[in-house]
Design a protein around this motif. Structure first.
Motif, PDB file in Angstrom:
ATOM      1  N   GLY A 252      34.450  29.487  92.578  1.00 36.08           N
ATOM      2  CA  GLY A 252      34.078  29.280  91.069  1.00 36.08           C
ATOM      3  C   GLY A 252      32.652  29.019  91.201  1.00 36.08           C
TER       4      GLY A 252
ATOM      5  N   TYR B 204      39.908  25.032  88.489  1.00 40.99           N
ATOM      6  CA  TYR B 204      39.722  26.530  88.597  1.00 40.99           C
ATOM      7  C   TYR B 204      41.104  27.032  88.606  1.00 40.99           C
TER       8      TYR B 204
ATOM      9  N   HIS C 142      40.780  31.822  85.715  1.00 41.36           N
ATOM     10  CA  HIS C 142      39.347  31.827  85.608  1.00 41.36           C
ATOM     11  C   HIS C 142      38.513  32.647  86.670  1.00 41.36           C
TER      12      HIS C 142
END
Length: 904
Positions: free
Chosen positions: A660, A725, A729
């Protein structure tokens, strides 16, 4: 100026017009012998020829304005058509004419026309407005000849000779290769008609078979030339062949006027070819752009159609009755995510790239921006894509919730069946027992026993009340959760409740019967009663314990399984006390047996107060003891499963917490790269492509995370405290990262396209980039309105609000209040670009149309290549002006449409 005023002094012989016309200029058009006397010298034959020729010449121009004249000395008397003629041939506007019918109004209009002629450098002597108004034919013909000299002959120039000499030289050069043609003047050299035929054959050989013409047949030669010129060259018939042949010396002015029309018709051939080439170039660009537009529309339509078909599938919330069916739906959804959606993501990205490339080409070719059809804008596709992803997210959440619901339903249904089976087993025979009338023949001791037994039954009945309420509660919850087999559950629950109500009524009735008989019965065995009272709850406790030990459980976290384990340990801690209670109950029974044996009590070997035997108690106790280790094993296995699930959560969280932030960092780096790029555009493009390759090489880690996410979903893990996350996402961020780097590469490619198309050097591109970066104060890759104004001022632009607003409409057509670098370099390159405009294309069409306000289908097919001619014919609207003819097309609105309203 007009010398001599409007009322010249009378004389026996007025000076010739040509004696005074342009007498002070160095290049006279006419020789002295060409002068003519207003009253005496104009031959009647010449006058007839001049009338016909000048009338035809005037009508060739007046028809462009939708009118004509019949009598040359009469139709010009009011000055209106004279002013209109001058406006048509000059392309300028004259003063507003007077519309009155009085003589003063007519004189005023003619004076305005004469003033306009004088303003063009022509000095007119002895031509007064009153003579024109009075219909003086000689003065009118002289005035028309003056106009013809000024506007049709004066501008003719051939090898540094002009006017009459230039026209004569042009005729000699064009007819030199032809036998029997010797052009030396503008009268007898044209009598045999071969000169006219030679001019036509030189420029349009397919119209005349020159080899079949004979010098001794002038009438045929002249009529052939005049008819062909009128039919194919749009040159009106200005003379009659008989008048020329029948006159010893044809009128020179009539011949010059006629020949000048041939000059203007043929001298425009090269202009027509140039105009046709320009139109072909413009149309080729337009056809290519239209093909790109059609490709965009098809790709957009296909993508929108796929989204339209996919969203209803994702919005379908039809529930399934079984867990297997829902698992199949979840697998179908995974196939959609894995196989069907990724190609569409690529198509969407390619669609945006194609759209940007098309817009760049349109800007470079000075065309208006492409506006897709309604509902197919890039924004519309993005909105539809957003709806798709919203539906996708909702569908996934619904699938998981449905799986939880079905899991809960299966658990409740099994629990309902277990409790209902236990209750039905307990109630079996109870109604028959309550209906017995054994108390009628029983002894007193038996009656007391029956009464105590009934009390014990009531205690047992009360103990089972909780189970009946649980059964009803479970059935209610199954109904609320829309269990597919709710009708059978409701029927069974209703049967149990009805039976329970009946048992209550029968129990009350039997108690009343026993109490009526109680006075007759006094003896009761207290030990049996105590046994029954203690055995019943203990038996109920054991049944409850067995039920709890066999009850299935569902947990999703390790904390939940630890809670169940703790509760189970607490239950096991109560077993020693329960065993003491069991031994105490068995001791009561043993005491009863001892008393029966000691006192020989006639109890028939059974406890009259309860049906629970010591064997039952011991059997159930043994069963409880056997269920405890099974429960231990089940809890241990579930604890191990939850530990495995926790490892899956941690494994996914560890990767997601790396991927992420990596994606976010790359997005920020791309933003910086797009602002701080250095070197040539090719270097920047190579750098971006290497950067894109490094990003694509990261894909295996995304795939690995997808695999971990699939394991988590298969294990029915619904939340993860180890990361913020989600896979969604990560997917969205990855797709945005790929789209952003692709869009940045496309912007650099468009900059290269702009640079090459406009001839911009690398140093200019670097200067543009340096200026843009300097005034991009917020470092966002865009300048706001104030920064852009400051940038233009620094580059030397001095403009007002209106001019700045015009520039902003070019660089910011969507009125977003910002200027991108691509729009900036488009504007800077456009400032010095040599591009076609709507006015140029319109002027080219006007040349092909012979200076008409419309163009015909035949003219288009004659002047343009077939495919582009048909392209124009299919798109041009019919011309509706007052001078329209069958098949006339409006080339003006077509030229405007090619470039949009901005070029008007």
């Amino acid at each position: 100026m007009l010398h001599g005023g409007r009322n010249p002094a009378p004389s026996t012989r007025a000076p010739s017009i040509m004696d005074h016309y342009d007498s002070q200029q160095t290049n006279d058009y006419m020789q002295p012998e060409e002068d003519w006397d207003r009253d005496l010298l104009l031959d009647p034959a010449w006058e007839k020829q001049q009338r016909k020729t000048f009338t035809a010449w005037c009508n060739s121009h007046l028809r462009k304005a939708g009118t004509q004249i019949e009598n040359i000395e009469e139709d010009f008397r009011d000055g209106l058509k004279l002013m209109l003629l001058l406006e048509v041939i000059s392309g300028e506007r004259l003063a507003k004419p007077e519309r009155g019918k009085m003589r003063v109004h007519k004189i005023s209009n003619v004076n305005k026309a004469l003033d306009f002629i004088a303003s063009k450098g022509v000095k007119l002597v002895s031509i007064g407005a009153e003579e024109i108004v009075d219909g003086n034919v000689k003065m009118t013909l002289g005035m028309i000849w003056t106009i013809i000299l000024r506007f049709a002959i004066q501008d003719i120039s051939v090898e540094e000779t002009s006017a009459k000499e230039g026209l004569l030289l042009w005729c000699q050069r064009k007819t030199a290769p032809y036998k029997n043609v010797n052009i030396q003047n503008f009268h007898i050299s044209w009598k045999d008609g071969l000169g006219f035929c030679a001019l036509i054959h030189r420029h349009r050989p397919e119209l005349i078979d020159y080899g079949k013409l004979r010098k001794d047949d002038p009438l045929t030669n002249l009529n052939t030339a005049f008819d062909v010129a009128e039919k194919y060259l749009d040159i009106p018939k200005m003379l009659d062949a008989e008048d020329i042949v029948g006159t010893a010396r044809p009128d020179e002015k009539a011949i010059m006027t006629y020949v000048s029309s041939f000059y203007h018709a043929f001298s425009g051939a090269q202009k027509a070819e140039t105009a046709a080439n320009r139109i072909c170039k413009v149309l080729a660009v337009n056809q290519e752009n239209e093909q790109l537009m059609e490709d965009y529309e098809k790709l957009a339509s296909d993508l929108l159609e796929w989204i339209r078909r996919t969203i209803p599938w994702l919005e379908n919330r039809a529930p399934e009755n079984t867990m297997h069916a829902m698992q199949q739906k979840l697998e179908d959804f995974r196939d959609y995510r894995r196989l069907h959606k990724p190609p569409k993501v690529q198509e969407k990205c390619q669609l945006e790239i194609n759209f940007n490339t098309l817009q760049t080409k349109l800007r470079l070719s000075n065309r208006p921006a492409f506006m897709p059809s309604e509902g197919r804008m890039v924004s519309d596709i993005n909105n539809a894509w957003g709806c798709l992803e919203q539906a996708e997210k909702g569908y996934e959440e619904w699938l998981l919730n449905e799986i939880r619901r079905l899991e809960r339903l299966d658990h409740l249904a099994e629990k309902f069946r277990q409790k209902a089976s236990i209750h039905e087993a307990w109630t079996d025979g109870k109604e028959a027992m309550l209906r017995q009338k054994d108390y009628e023949t029983a002894t007193l001791s038996e009656i007391k026993a029956l009464l105590k037994k009934h009390e014990a039954f009531e205690s047992d009945l009360a103990a089972h009340q909780d189970r009946v309420e649980q059964i009803a509660a479970i059935a209610q919850e199954l109904n609320e959760l829309d269990y597919y087999d709710s009708p059978s559950v409701n029927a069974r629950c209703q049967k149990i409740c009805d039976q329970w109500d009946n048992l209550g009524a029968l129990t009350q009735k039997r108690r009343e019967a026993l109490e009526r008989t109680e006075k007759l019965l006094e003896t009761i065995d207290q030990l049996y009663l105590e046994y029954a009272k203690r055995a019943a709850p203990f038996n109920n406790w054991m049944e409850g314990a067995m039920e709890d030990l066999q009850d299935t459980f569902i947990v999703h976290t390790i904390e939940e399984i630890q809670g169940l384990t703790t509760a189970h340990e607490q239950f096991k801690a109560t077993l020693p006390d329960a065993d003491k209670e069991r031994l105490a109950i068995l001791g009561i029974h043993n005491e009863v047996s001892k008393i029966v044996q000691t006192y020989h009590v006639n109890m028939a070997g059974t406890n009259p107060y309860t049906t629970i035997t010591p064997q039952e108690i011991n059997g159930k106790w043994d069963h409880v003891r056997q269920l405890v280790p099974r429960r231990d094993q089940a809890l241990t296995e579930e604890h191990a499963r939850q530990q495995h699930n926790e490892r899956l959560r941690k494994q996914f969280g560890a990767q997601a917490n790396v991927i992420g932030p990596w994606i976010q960092t790359k997005m920020e780096e791309i933003g910086r790269i797009s602002i701080e790029m250095h070197g040539t555009l090719e270097d920047q493009l190579n750098h971006l492509r290497q950067y894109e390759k490094s990003i694509v090489n990261y894909k295996p880690k995304i795939d690995q995370l997808e695999g971990d996410h699939q394991l988590i979903q298969e294990a029915l893990i619904f939340d993860n405290k180890h990361t913020n996350y989600t896979m969604e996402h990560i997917r969205v961020g990855w797709e945005q990262l790929l789209t952003t780097i692709a869009r940045t590469i496309n912007e650099v490619e468009n900059q290269i396209l702009t640079r090459d198309a406009k001839g911009i050097s690398q140093e200019q591109m670097n200067e543009f980039r340096a200026s843009f970066n300097h005034f991009d104060r917020k470092k966002t890759g865009m300048m706001d309105t104030d920064d852009f104004r400051a940038c233009l001022i620094s580059m030397g632009y001095n403009m007002g609000e209106a001019e700045f607003a015009r520039i902003m409409s070019i660089v910011d057509p969507n009125r977003l209040g910002v200027v991108t670098f691509q729009a900036f370099i488009d504007f800077m390159s456009r400032e010095t670009a040599d591009t076609d405009t709507a006015d140029q294309v319109m002027a080219s069409f006007k040349i092909l149309a012979g200076d008409k306000n419309y163009i015909t289908v035949d003219e288009l097919r004659r002047e343009l290549p077939p495919d582009q001619a048909e392209y124009c014919i299919a798109r041009m609207a019919p011309y509706t002006g007052p001078d329209a003819v069958p098949g006339a097309l409006d080339y003006m609105s077509f030229s405007t449409a090619l470039y949009g309203e901005s070029d008007l």
